[in-house]
Enzyme design. Sequence first.
Site, PDB file in Angstrom:
ATOM      1  CD  GLU A 179      -3.020  -1.076   2.213  1.00  0.00           C
ATOM      2  OE1 GLU A 179      -2.811  -0.379   3.219  1.00  0.00           O
ATOM      3  OE2 GLU A 179      -4.054  -1.723   2.055  1.00  0.00           O
ATOM      4  CD  GLU A 380      -3.752  -6.157   2.614  1.00  0.00           C
ATOM      5  OE1 GLU A 380      -4.634  -5.605   3.297  1.00  0.00           O
ATOM      6  OE2 GLU A 380      -2.537  -5.886   2.703  1.00  0.00           O
TER       7      GLU A 380
HETATM    8  C1  BG6 Z   1      -4.545  -3.033   4.884  1.00  0.00           C
HETATM    9  C2  BG6 Z   1      -3.194  -3.399   5.450  1.00  0.00           C
HETATM   10  O1  BG6 Z   1      -4.600  -1.676   4.717  1.00  0.00           O
HETATM   11  O2  BG6 Z   1      -5.671  -3.302   5.643  1.00  0.00           O
HETATM   12  C3  BG6 Z   1      -3.233  -4.577   6.424  1.00  0.00           C
HETATM   13  O3  BG6 Z   1      -2.279  -3.667   4.427  1.00  0.00           O
HETATM   14  C4  BG6 Z   1      -4.432  -4.427   7.327  1.00  0.00           C
HETATM   15  O4  BG6 Z   1      -2.012  -4.614   7.111  1.00  0.00           O
HETATM   16  C5  BG6 Z   1      -5.694  -4.456   6.467  1.00  0.00           C
HETATM   17  O5  BG6 Z   1      -4.492  -5.380   8.330  1.00  0.00           O
HETATM   18  C6  BG6 Z   1      -6.979  -4.449   7.250  1.00  0.00           C
HETATM   19  O6  BG6 Z   1      -6.984  -3.385   8.138  1.00  0.00           O
HETATM   20  P1  BG6 Z   1      -7.299  -3.585   9.670  1.00  0.00           P
HETATM   21  O7  BG6 Z   1      -7.093  -2.265  10.264  1.00  0.00           O
HETATM   22  O8  BG6 Z   1      -8.701  -4.052   9.751  1.00  0.00           O
HETATM   23  O9  BG6 Z   1      -6.345  -4.608  10.166  1.00  0.00           O
END
Ligand code: BG6
Length: 481
Positions: A179, A380
């Site tokens: 990111e 992701e």
């Molecule tokens: C992404 C990151 O932005 O979101 C991850 O790359 C992160 O590291 C994921 O865990 C989900 O966000 P969160 O805050 O729910 O863990």
Amino acid sequence: MRTLKNFPEGFYWGGATAANQIEGAWDVDGKGISIADVMTEGSFGEPRRITRGIVEGEYYPAHEAIDFYHHYKEDIALFAEMGLKMYRLSIAWSRIFPDSNSDTPNEKGLEFYDKVFKELKKYNIEPLVTIYHNDLPYHFVEECNGWSSRKVLDQYLELCKVLFTRYKNDVKYWITFNEINDLTVPLGNWNHGGILHEGTKYFVDQVDDPNMRYQALHNQMVASAEAVVIGKKINPEFQFGSMICHITVYPHTCHPDDVLLAQREDLIRNCFCGDVMHRGEYPYYALRYFEENDIQIEMTEADKAILKEGICDFYTFSYYMTICKSADPNTAQTSGNIMGGAKNPYLEVNEWDWQIDPKGLRYTLNHVYDRYRLPVMITENGLGARDVVEADGQIHDDYRIEYTRQHIQQMQEAITDGVELVGYTSWGIIDVVSCSTGEMDKRYGFIHVDKDNHGNGTLKRTKKDSFHWYKKVIETNGQEL
Ligand code: BG6
């Protein structure tokens, strides 16, 4: 007649994690302190704090996380049982170069990843390695305010040389930065940039210097390009991916002011970094944005040349949600990953107020493919939700299955649209520490880990209903959802 295309043969069904959210073992086998190690616990209503160094009495969730460091064999066996074709993981930089005095890499740290890659190979799971995911070695914060300094760029390249040489036969697919566009917003100062200004206490509310932030981002984009060039010399077969936190932006209404706002936001937050990393130069619209926001960064002729040379081979992004932009300051707001926006009245939210928008994924896939015409991976995507462990120990997470099913359906629509989608690594394939809130309760995994928000639990792994469902999806290459 309307028929959907199948997922292509060899599609990379996978799962994703990051070292700082799973490994634990924060001070084991010579590992140094990283910036993730000085972030306290938190929750939706109680923001995580950043401490200067480790403070006795504080609870730091990254210190043990889910202890993947000691459970990797068991976890990878579970990934294999699910049928994963790809596993996206990141390297903990501070395991390899623990502190400012380490000019030779820490052999124990390298051995850990040797073992992980060996285990993945055993099950034919392709690794996708993120070199940098929110865990800069902490000493850089104190020495030079993180990525705002070129010193970190040089050290990152040293790390890359070590990784590329050591794992040249184990890893083909690399992501230079998780990111990378996080630095287009103030939240990215800390966990992405390792920049800590006097007065910052909370992760979600940081003192900001946009000039310094964009300089740090520039340093990272140059670092990424140089890494690509170095990597291809070491192994020409290496493939490098960008990775953008794609917060897809809609205009809140069809009022031209909303439409323009949405477009400007999309360009600078979502497109800017991808444009530099895939087209090899700063885009035209960045210049006006920089001028109007009084941002002046140092960019040498050598930087320009390397940006042109070191472009990435494939495009990847994280996708959790969409937001709206509205010119009307009274529009209701919603929260979100690295940024929130105006609320979309047509969408539901999860418990953390992130809007759920499967169709937005199809829209986004078309948007990015049209822009770059490169193979695309979703690296992701997932639903953060509270799970209930039943009396018999089972976890019936039909809400997570539904969320993932709907997103995969939209992936298939996009493939039918003609998008060259080559992989999907579901976020938090196993429960991990939440990045934004530091909780364990915000669970994404298809595998449950017995651990609570305050560090209690047996660390026992349990397959959720979604585990069995995803296994079927992979077995049938997405035919059975
Ligand atoms: C992404 C990151 O932005 O979101 C991850 O790359 C992160 O590291 C994921 O865990 C989900 O966000 P969160 O805050 O729910 O863990």
